[in-house]
Design a protein around this motif. Structure first.
Motif, PDB file in Angstrom:
ATOM      1  N   GLU A 298       4.768   5.630  -5.638  1.00 37.11           N
ATOM      2  CA  GLU A 298       4.427   6.000  -6.834  1.00 37.11           C
ATOM      3  C   GLU A 298       3.600   6.512  -8.217  1.00 37.11           C
ATOM      4  OE1 GLU A 298       6.872   1.646  -6.932  1.00 37.11           O
ATOM      5  OE2 GLU A 298       4.905   1.980  -8.168  1.00 37.11           O
ATOM      6  N   THR A 299       2.290   6.912  -6.568  1.00 35.93           N
ATOM      7  CA  THR A 299       1.223   7.033  -7.679  1.00 35.93           C
ATOM      8  C   THR A 299       1.022   8.553  -7.415  1.00 35.93           C
ATOM      9  OG1 THR A 299      -0.178   6.975  -6.516  1.00 35.93           O
ATOM     10  CG2 THR A 299       0.120   5.484  -8.441  1.00 35.93           C
TER      11      THR A 299
ATOM     12  N   ARG B   2      11.963   6.383  -8.545  1.00 37.85           N
ATOM     13  CA  ARG B   2      10.143   5.731  -8.939  1.00 37.85           C
ATOM     14  C   ARG B   2       9.201   6.254  -8.129  1.00 37.85           C
ATOM     15  NH1 ARG B   2      11.113  -0.470  -8.269  1.00 37.85           N
ATOM     16  NH2 ARG B   2       9.727  -1.046  -6.650  1.00 37.85           N
ATOM     17  N   PHE B   3       9.890   6.561  -6.260  1.00 39.16           N
ATOM     18  CA  PHE B   3       8.355   7.227  -5.782  1.00 39.16           C
ATOM     19  C   PHE B   3       9.052   9.048  -5.949  1.00 39.16           C
ATOM     20  CE2 PHE B   3       9.618   4.393  -2.116  1.00 39.16           C
ATOM     21  CZ  PHE B   3       8.820   3.431  -2.851  1.00 39.16           C
ATOM     22  N   HIS B   4       7.295   9.384  -6.703  1.00 41.39           N
ATOM     23  CA  HIS B   4       7.125  11.242  -6.836  1.00 41.39           C
ATOM     24  C   HIS B   4       7.445  11.316  -5.620  1.00 41.39           C
ATOM     25  CE1 HIS B   4       4.593  12.957  -9.852  1.00 41.39           C
ATOM     26  NE2 HIS B   4       3.569  13.302  -8.366  1.00 41.39           N
ATOM     27  N   THR B   5       8.104  12.645  -5.767  1.00 40.31           N
ATOM     28  CA  THR B   5       8.289  13.937  -5.345  1.00 40.31           C
ATOM     29  C   THR B   5       7.738  14.616  -5.513  1.00 40.31           C
ATOM     30  OG1 THR B   5       9.936  15.125  -4.152  1.00 40.31           O
ATOM     31  CG2 THR B   5      10.055  15.040  -6.345  1.00 40.31           C
TER      32      THR B   5
ATOM     33  N   ASP C  92      -3.147  12.252 -12.438  1.00 37.56           N
ATOM     34  CA  ASP C  92      -4.055  11.224 -12.636  1.00 37.56           C
ATOM     35  C   ASP C  92      -3.749   9.947 -13.881  1.00 37.56           C
ATOM     36  OD1 ASP C  92      -6.194   9.283 -12.641  1.00 37.56           O
ATOM     37  OD2 ASP C  92      -8.019  10.967 -12.203  1.00 37.56           O
ATOM     38  N   GLU C  93      -3.276   8.766 -13.477  1.00 37.33           N
ATOM     39  CA  GLU C  93      -2.487   8.307 -14.053  1.00 37.33           C
ATOM     40  C   GLU C  93      -3.669   8.445 -15.564  1.00 37.33           C
ATOM     41  OE1 GLU C  93      -1.493   5.199 -11.899  1.00 37.33           O
ATOM     42  OE2 GLU C  93       0.425   5.386 -12.148  1.00 37.33           O
ATOM     43  N   SER C  94      -4.869   7.189 -14.962  1.00 33.48           N
ATOM     44  CA  SER C  94      -5.492   6.948 -15.771  1.00 33.48           C
ATOM     45  C   SER C  94      -6.738   7.693 -16.793  1.00 33.48           C
ATOM     46  CB  SER C  94      -7.045   6.815 -15.219  1.00 33.48           C
ATOM     47  OG  SER C  94      -7.435   7.496 -13.933  1.00 33.48           O
ATOM     48  N   ASP C  95      -7.568   8.759 -16.212  1.00 29.11           N
ATOM     49  CA  ASP C  95      -8.103   9.348 -17.024  1.00 29.11           C
ATOM     50  C   ASP C  95      -7.580  10.605 -18.205  1.00 29.11           C
ATOM     51  OD1 ASP C  95      -9.616   8.094 -15.464  1.00 29.11           O
ATOM     52  OD2 ASP C  95      -9.933  10.063 -14.967  1.00 29.11           O
ATOM     53  N   ASN C  96      -7.392  11.441 -16.651  1.00 28.54           N
ATOM     54  CA  ASN C  96      -7.140  12.924 -17.431  1.00 28.54           C
ATOM     55  C   ASN C  96      -5.201  13.340 -17.311  1.00 28.54           C
ATOM     56  OD1 ASN C  96      -6.949  15.643 -17.229  1.00 28.54           O
ATOM     57  ND2 ASN C  96      -7.978  15.896 -15.308  1.00 28.54           N
ATOM     58  N   PRO C  97      -4.986  13.609 -18.526  1.00 30.17           N
ATOM     59  CA  PRO C  97      -3.608  13.549 -19.092  1.00 30.17           C
ATOM     60  C   PRO C  97      -3.068  15.008 -18.530  1.00 30.17           C
ATOM     61  CG  PRO C  97      -5.091  14.486 -20.158  1.00 30.17           C
ATOM     62  CD  PRO C  97      -6.036  14.318 -19.898  1.00 30.17           C
ATOM     63  N   ARG C  98      -3.813  16.257 -17.306  1.00 28.28           N
ATOM     64  CA  ARG C  98      -3.485  17.309 -17.368  1.00 28.28           C
ATOM     65  C   ARG C  98      -3.087  17.210 -15.463  1.00 28.28           C
ATOM     66  NH1 ARG C  98      -4.579  22.015 -19.459  1.00 28.28           N
ATOM     67  NH2 ARG C  98      -6.080  22.916 -17.536  1.00 28.28           N
ATOM     68  N   PRO C  99      -2.477  17.539 -14.942  1.00 27.00           N
ATOM     69  CA  PRO C  99      -2.281  17.364 -13.293  1.00 27.00           C
ATOM     70  C   PRO C  99      -3.175  18.030 -12.639  1.00 27.00           C
ATOM     71  CG  PRO C  99      -0.580  19.005 -14.145  1.00 27.00           C
ATOM     72  CD  PRO C  99      -0.805  18.138 -15.174  1.00 27.00           C
TER      73      PRO C  99
ATOM     74  N   LEU D 167       0.606  -1.013  -0.004  1.00 29.88           N
ATOM     75  CA  LEU D 167      -0.476   0.066  -0.182  1.00 29.88           C
ATOM     76  C   LEU D 167       0.620   1.303  -0.111  1.00 29.88           C
ATOM     77  CD1 LEU D 167      -3.122  -0.770   2.695  1.00 29.88           C
ATOM     78  CD2 LEU D 167      -3.140  -1.012   0.418  1.00 29.88           C
ATOM     79  N   VAL D 168       2.195   1.133   0.764  1.00 29.99           N
ATOM     80  CA  VAL D 168       2.346   2.374   0.852  1.00 29.99           C
ATOM     81  C   VAL D 168       3.435   2.829  -0.148  1.00 29.99           C
ATOM     82  CG1 VAL D 168       4.851   2.949   2.031  1.00 29.99           C
ATOM     83  CG2 VAL D 168       2.825   2.435   3.403  1.00 29.99           C
ATOM     84  N   GLY D 169       4.124   1.355  -1.244  1.00 28.87           N
ATOM     85  CA  GLY D 169       4.947   1.856  -2.532  1.00 28.87           C
ATOM     86  C   GLY D 169       3.783   1.724  -3.277  1.00 28.87           C
ATOM     87  N   ARG D 170       2.318   1.533  -2.908  1.00 29.79           N
ATOM     88  CA  ARG D 170       1.799   1.940  -4.737  1.00 29.79           C
ATOM     89  C   ARG D 170       1.699   3.983  -4.420  1.00 29.79           C
ATOM     90  NH1 ARG D 170       0.269   2.031  -9.098  1.00 29.79           N
ATOM     91  NH2 ARG D 170      -2.006   2.331  -9.783  1.00 29.79           N
TER      92      ARG D 170
END
Ligand SMILES: C=C1C[C@]23C[C@@]1(O)CC[C@H]2[C@@]12CCC[C@@](C)(C(=O)O1)[C@H]2[C@@H]3C(=O)O
Ligand SMILES: O=C(O)CCC(=O)C(=O)O
Ligand SMILES: [Fe+2]
Length: 371
Positions: A71-72, A286-289, A252-259, A65-68
């Motif tokens: 990353e996301t 790999r981890f997102h700052t 959002d990786e899934s649908d929205n290309p803009r942050p 859970l923490v890893g995900r």
């Protein structure tokens, strides 16, 4: 109301008396292009609100859970962390006590203008902006005694003991969270003892940033704390429980290309964990700052207390070899926290990009071209 300092910046010596203002002075009005520097709407798609992780679960459940989350989102909230509500309330009350002092008292502990870190003043990143933040800050590195004595010559003990107890709690908690993060990258307990960034962690000086955001008559025209990433390995934030203000820039990786900016909802007793630049480096990208900021409210003041967990000063932090793909090589060189902080003071949000290494495959190509 403001005098100008040598740098042309409005001087903090004329600290705002926030309550007396029914309009935002020009010094604090942010032009729309700076405010909307990233797409702004605070739409939070319910399907993708930031993770809330209950640390009472078993490690085998927590590690993925923490890893995900790292990353996301590069951030998550934690509950069940074992830091008592009493301590969170205490640190918030002492922070309130500090910022409620008259300006003249607070200025007795003003951060040294020639490059000081500890003490009272705007957040350090304010030097990158021509407009001032609608906030006040107080930075503690190590012990708060010296500055607290200037604020309350006869009764600084309550403040210092609250900050000390809180830092101790955060140090233990950050260790637990960092171990979970490293385990999620595939490191064993033994690897962590050998190569982890926590070696000597007990000797690391705690860094606390106390933030105060007063109510603002025109919240949409100003900024509490502009977008930034934290330099630390991780930052643990306690925020007032009823007022929103902290926002993350989320892709959002899934649908929205803009942050999008996403609000971090205050949850009583929960703490927010941000992945900082150094963990991004350790994880070889790999981890997102997480880019984050604080906005202000028309009616309510807000307080946050951020604990910055970093490695020992002489410890070089670099991508953990075990997780570096040999075909691509490390994305960053090893660097100490003080060296990274000094770069960050110059380059702000461009710091990571400035030290990023070209991919090994590309490096080889380039080398061949030179030959
Ligand atoms: C250890 C540190 C992180 C920090 C710079 C500092 O030396 C002390 C204050 C920290 C803080 C708090 C507010 C946001 C921030 C970007 C800033 O201006 O000062 C962080 C710094 C950071 O993470 O780079
Ligand atoms: O006020 C907040 O919630 C954010 C504080 C923060 O980002 C910081 O102190 O670095
Ligand atoms: Fe931050």
């Amino acid at each position: 109301m403001h005098s100008l300092s040598v740098s042309g910046q409005p001087s903090l010596l004329c600290q705002l008396e926030w309550k007396s203002l029914n309009q935002v002075p020009d010094s604090h009005i942010w032009p729309p292009d700076l405010l909307h520097h990233h797409p702004t709407s605070n739409i939070i798609p319910p399907s993708s609100s930031m993770p809330i992780i209950d640390l009472t679960a078993a490690d085998s459940v927590l590690i993925p859970l923490v890893g995900r989350a790292c990353e996301t989102w590069g951030a998550f909230q934690i509950t069940g962390h074992g830091v008592p509500l009493r301590l969170l309330d205490l640190v918030e009350a002492q922070t309130c006590r500090l910022f409620s002092l008259p300006s003249a008292h607070k200025l007795r502990a003003q951060r040294c203008p020639s490059g000081g870190v500890t003490g009272y003043g705007p957040a350090l990143i304010s030097s990158f902006f021509s407009k001032l933040f609608w906030s006040e800050g107080f930075t503690i590195v190590g012990s708060a005694q010296e500055d607290a004595r200037k604020l309350w010559p006869n009764c600084f003990n309550d403040f210092c003991s609250a900050m000390e107890e809180y830092s101790k709690g955060m140090k233990d908690l950050s260790r637990r969270v960092i171990v979970l993060m490293l385990r999620s990258l595939g490191l064993s307990e033994e690897d962590i003892d050998e190569v982890g960034p926590l070696r000597g962690h007990d000797e690391v000086e705690p860094v606390l940033q106390l933030n105060y955001y007063p109510p603002c008559p025109e919240p949409d025209r100003t900024m509490g704390l502009a977008d930034h990433t934290d330099s630390s390995l991780i930052t643990i934030i306690h925020q007032s429980s009823c007022v929103t203000g902290l926002q993350l820039l989320h892709h959002d990786e899934s649908d929205n290309p803009r942050p999008q900016w996403v609000e971090v909802p205050p949850i009583l007793g929960a703490l927010v964990v941000n992945v900082g630049d150094l963990f991004h480096i350790i994880s070889n990208g790999r981890f997102h700052t997480v880019i984050h900021r604080a906005v202000v409210d028309r009616t309510w003041s807000r307080i946050s207390v951020a604990y910055f967990c970093g490695p020992l000063a002489h410890f070089k932090v670099g991508p953990i070899q075990k997780i570096v793909d040999p075909n691509h090589g490390p994305a960053y060189p090893g660097i100490t926290w003080p060296k990274y902080l000094s770069l960050k003071k110059k380059l702000h949000n461009e710091t990571l990009a400035s030290i990023r290494l070209p991919l090994a495959a590309k490096r080889q190509d380039d080398e061949k071209k030179v030959l």
